[in-house]
Design a protein around this motif. Structure first.
Motif, mmCIF file in Angstrom:
data_model
loop_
_atom_site.group_PDB
_atom_site.id
_atom_site.type_symbol
_atom_site.label_atom_id
_atom_site.label_comp_id
_atom_site.label_asym_id
_atom_site.label_seq_id
_atom_site.Cartn_x
_atom_site.Cartn_y
_atom_site.Cartn_z
ATOM 1 N N LEU A 135 0.820 -1.210 0.000
ATOM 2 C CA LEU A 135 0.000 0.000 0.000
ATOM 3 C C LEU A 135 0.860 1.269 0.000
ATOM 4 O O LEU A 135 0.494 2.263 -0.637
ATOM 5 C CB LEU A 135 -0.959 -0.003 1.194
ATOM 6 C CG LEU A 135 -2.118 -0.995 1.084
ATOM 7 C CD1 LEU A 135 -2.864 -1.091 2.408
ATOM 8 C CD2 LEU A 135 -3.064 -0.595 -0.037
ATOM 9 N N LYS A 136 1.988 1.235 0.683
ATOM 10 C CA LYS A 136 2.893 2.387 0.658
ATOM 11 C C LYS A 136 3.440 2.609 -0.753
ATOM 12 O O LYS A 136 3.576 3.754 -1.196
ATOM 13 C CB LYS A 136 4.043 2.191 1.653
ATOM 14 C CG LYS A 136 3.642 2.423 3.092
ATOM 15 C CD LYS A 136 4.820 2.247 4.025
ATOM 16 C CE LYS A 136 4.419 2.532 5.457
ATOM 17 N NZ LYS A 136 5.549 2.386 6.394
ATOM 18 N N GLN A 137 3.743 1.513 -1.455
ATOM 19 C CA GLN A 137 4.224 1.628 -2.835
ATOM 20 C C GLN A 137 3.133 2.207 -3.738
ATOM 21 O O GLN A 137 3.409 3.076 -4.575
ATOM 22 C CB GLN A 137 4.682 0.261 -3.357
ATOM 23 C CG GLN A 137 5.925 -0.262 -2.695
ATOM 24 C CD GLN A 137 6.205 -1.719 -3.038
ATOM 25 O OE1 GLN A 137 5.346 -2.438 -3.524
ATOM 26 N NE2 GLN A 137 7.435 -2.151 -2.775
ATOM 27 N N ILE A 138 1.917 1.746 -3.562
ATOM 28 C CA ILE A 138 0.793 2.252 -4.345
ATOM 29 C C ILE A 138 0.586 3.732 -4.060
ATOM 30 O O ILE A 138 0.386 4.537 -4.974
ATOM 31 C CB ILE A 138 -0.488 1.444 -4.052
ATOM 32 C CG1 ILE A 138 -0.356 0.025 -4.610
ATOM 33 C CG2 ILE A 138 -1.730 2.135 -4.625
ATOM 34 C CD1 ILE A 138 -1.448 -0.927 -4.138
ATOM 35 N N LYS A 139 0.637 4.105 -2.797
ATOM 36 C CA LYS A 139 0.466 5.505 -2.407
ATOM 37 C C LYS A 139 1.528 6.375 -3.070
ATOM 38 O O LYS A 139 1.226 7.457 -3.602
ATOM 39 C CB LYS A 139 0.527 5.656 -0.891
ATOM 40 C CG LYS A 139 0.358 7.093 -0.421
ATOM 41 C CD LYS A 139 0.479 7.201 1.081
ATOM 42 C CE LYS A 139 0.380 8.674 1.491
ATOM 43 N NZ LYS A 139 0.720 8.869 2.879
ATOM 44 N N LYS A 140 2.767 5.920 -3.047
ATOM 45 C CA LYS A 140 3.865 6.683 -3.647
ATOM 46 C C LYS A 140 3.637 6.867 -5.144
ATOM 47 O O LYS A 140 3.834 7.963 -5.682
ATOM 48 C CB LYS A 140 5.201 5.979 -3.375
ATOM 49 C CG LYS A 140 6.390 6.759 -3.846
ATOM 50 C CD LYS A 140 6.539 8.034 -3.043
ATOM 51 C CE LYS A 140 7.770 8.793 -3.463
ATOM 52 N NZ LYS A 140 7.770 10.161 -2.970
ATOM 53 N N ARG A 141 3.195 5.819 -5.824
ATOM 54 C CA ARG A 141 2.917 5.918 -7.259
ATOM 55 C C ARG A 141 1.807 6.922 -7.527
ATOM 56 O O ARG A 141 1.899 7.736 -8.446
ATOM 57 C CB ARG A 141 2.537 4.553 -7.820
ATOM 58 C CG ARG A 141 3.729 3.603 -7.910
ATOM 59 C CD ARG A 141 3.367 2.220 -8.332
ATOM 60 N NE ARG A 141 2.790 2.180 -9.662
ATOM 61 C CZ ARG A 141 2.196 1.109 -10.160
ATOM 62 N NH1 ARG A 141 2.099 0.008 -9.431
ATOM 63 N NH2 ARG A 141 1.703 1.130 -11.378
ATOM 64 N N LEU A 142 0.759 6.876 -6.723
ATOM 65 C CA LEU A 142 -0.352 7.813 -6.895
ATOM 66 C C LEU A 142 0.084 9.245 -6.619
ATOM 67 O O LEU A 142 -0.321 10.176 -7.319
ATOM 68 C CB LEU A 142 -1.521 7.426 -5.993
ATOM 69 C CG LEU A 142 -2.242 6.130 -6.357
ATOM 70 C CD1 LEU A 142 -3.240 5.757 -5.279
ATOM 71 C CD2 LEU A 142 -2.917 6.244 -7.717
ATOM 72 N N GLU A 143 0.921 9.435 -5.597
ATOM 73 C CA GLU A 143 1.437 10.777 -5.309
ATOM 74 C C GLU A 143 2.260 11.306 -6.473
ATOM 75 O O GLU A 143 2.164 12.489 -6.836
ATOM 76 C CB GLU A 143 2.267 10.756 -4.021
ATOM 77 C CG GLU A 143 1.446 10.591 -2.774
ATOM 78 C CD GLU A 143 2.283 10.373 -1.524
ATOM 79 O OE1 GLU A 143 1.740 10.601 -0.432
ATOM 80 O OE2 GLU A 143 3.468 9.974 -1.616
ATOM 81 N N ASN A 144 3.062 10.437 -7.081
ATOM 82 C CA ASN A 144 3.872 10.851 -8.232
ATOM 83 C C ASN A 144 2.991 11.239 -9.416
ATOM 84 O O ASN A 144 3.266 12.242 -10.090
ATOM 85 C CB ASN A 144 4.855 9.746 -8.638
ATOM 86 C CG ASN A 144 5.969 9.572 -7.630
ATOM 87 O OD1 ASN A 144 6.288 10.482 -6.859
ATOM 88 N ND2 ASN A 144 6.566 8.400 -7.618
ATOM 89 N N ILE A 196 1.471 14.647 -8.682
ATOM 90 C CA ILE A 196 2.459 15.713 -8.889
ATOM 91 C C ILE A 196 2.598 16.019 -10.376
ATOM 92 O O ILE A 196 2.615 17.196 -10.779
ATOM 93 C CB ILE A 196 3.818 15.327 -8.259
ATOM 94 C CG1 ILE A 196 3.718 15.349 -6.736
ATOM 95 C CG2 ILE A 196 4.942 16.240 -8.750
ATOM 96 C CD1 ILE A 196 4.892 14.717 -6.016
ATOM 97 N N GLU A 197 2.682 14.978 -11.173
ATOM 98 C CA GLU A 197 2.799 15.173 -12.620
ATOM 99 C C GLU A 197 1.551 15.862 -13.184
ATOM 100 O O GLU A 197 1.659 16.731 -14.045
ATOM 101 C CB GLU A 197 3.036 13.843 -13.327
ATOM 102 C CG GLU A 197 4.383 13.220 -13.024
ATOM 103 C CD GLU A 197 5.564 14.090 -13.437
ATOM 104 O OE1 GLU A 197 5.537 14.683 -14.540
ATOM 105 O OE2 GLU A 197 6.508 14.228 -12.632
ATOM 106 N N LEU A 198 0.384 15.489 -12.672
ATOM 107 C CA LEU A 198 -0.854 16.131 -13.125
ATOM 108 C C LEU A 198 -0.877 17.599 -12.729
ATOM 109 O O LEU A 198 -1.298 18.461 -13.506
ATOM 110 C CB LEU A 198 -2.069 15.415 -12.542
ATOM 111 C CG LEU A 198 -2.403 14.047 -13.151
ATOM 112 C CD1 LEU A 198 -3.451 13.337 -12.312
ATOM 113 C CD2 LEU A 198 -2.887 14.215 -14.587
ATOM 114 N N GLU A 199 -0.431 17.905 -11.529
ATOM 115 C CA GLU A 199 -0.394 19.304 -11.059
ATOM 116 C C GLU A 199 0.582 20.148 -11.896
ATOM 117 O O GLU A 199 0.337 21.332 -12.134
ATOM 118 C CB GLU A 199 -0.018 19.355 -9.580
ATOM 119 C CG GLU A 199 -1.122 18.840 -8.686
ATOM 120 C CD GLU A 199 -0.712 18.687 -7.229
ATOM 121 O OE1 GLU A 199 -1.625 18.589 -6.378
ATOM 122 O OE2 GLU A 199 0.496 18.665 -6.917
#
Length: 121
Positions: free
Chosen positions: A101-110, A113-116
């Motif tokens: 879940l931490k890996q998934i969270k990190k991917r979603l955060e990335n 960031i790219e979308l922003e």
């Protein structure tokens, strides 16, 4: 006591209690002298088992794992060792899920960031 009393005392629906009984997690006893209904009587231990089932489900045990847990609790001669093994295994599974879940969270955060930044379309 009848199944409706267990439902009232535990907050678990009658349908769920019947399902647990079909899985062998709890058991009632029919009065062999009464032939007109299928009522079963349950003892106080069933209340304890249902509470164990509820708690175990809340911490993500499957019903198969709960069955094993109840077998260890109520039927195993090496109860203590079995309990420790069961919980050690579950803790390890949870650690693996947390890592994933931490890996998934990190991917979603990335991605966020790219979308922003406007980099993703």
């Amino acid at each position: 006591m009848l199944i409706n009393e267990i439902a009232k005392r535990t907050g678990v629906s009658i349908a769920t209690l019947r399902y647990y009984e079909n899985l062998g997690l709890i058991r009632g006893v029919a009065d062999e002298n009464v032939k007109t209904n299928n009522y079963k009587n349950y003892d106080e231990e069933v209340i304890v088992k249902v509470e164990i089932i509820k708690e175990a489900k809340e911490v993500d045990f499957t019903l198969a794992e709960i069955r094993k847990m109840l077998e260890i609790w109520y039927g195993s001669a090496s109860r203590h060792k079995g309990q420790i093994e069961l919980f050690t295994t579950k803790i390890s599974e949870i650690d693996t899920k947390i890592k994933r879940l931490k890996q998934i969270k990190k991917r979603l955060e990335n991605v966020k960031i790219e979308l922003e930044k406007g980099s993703c379309t």
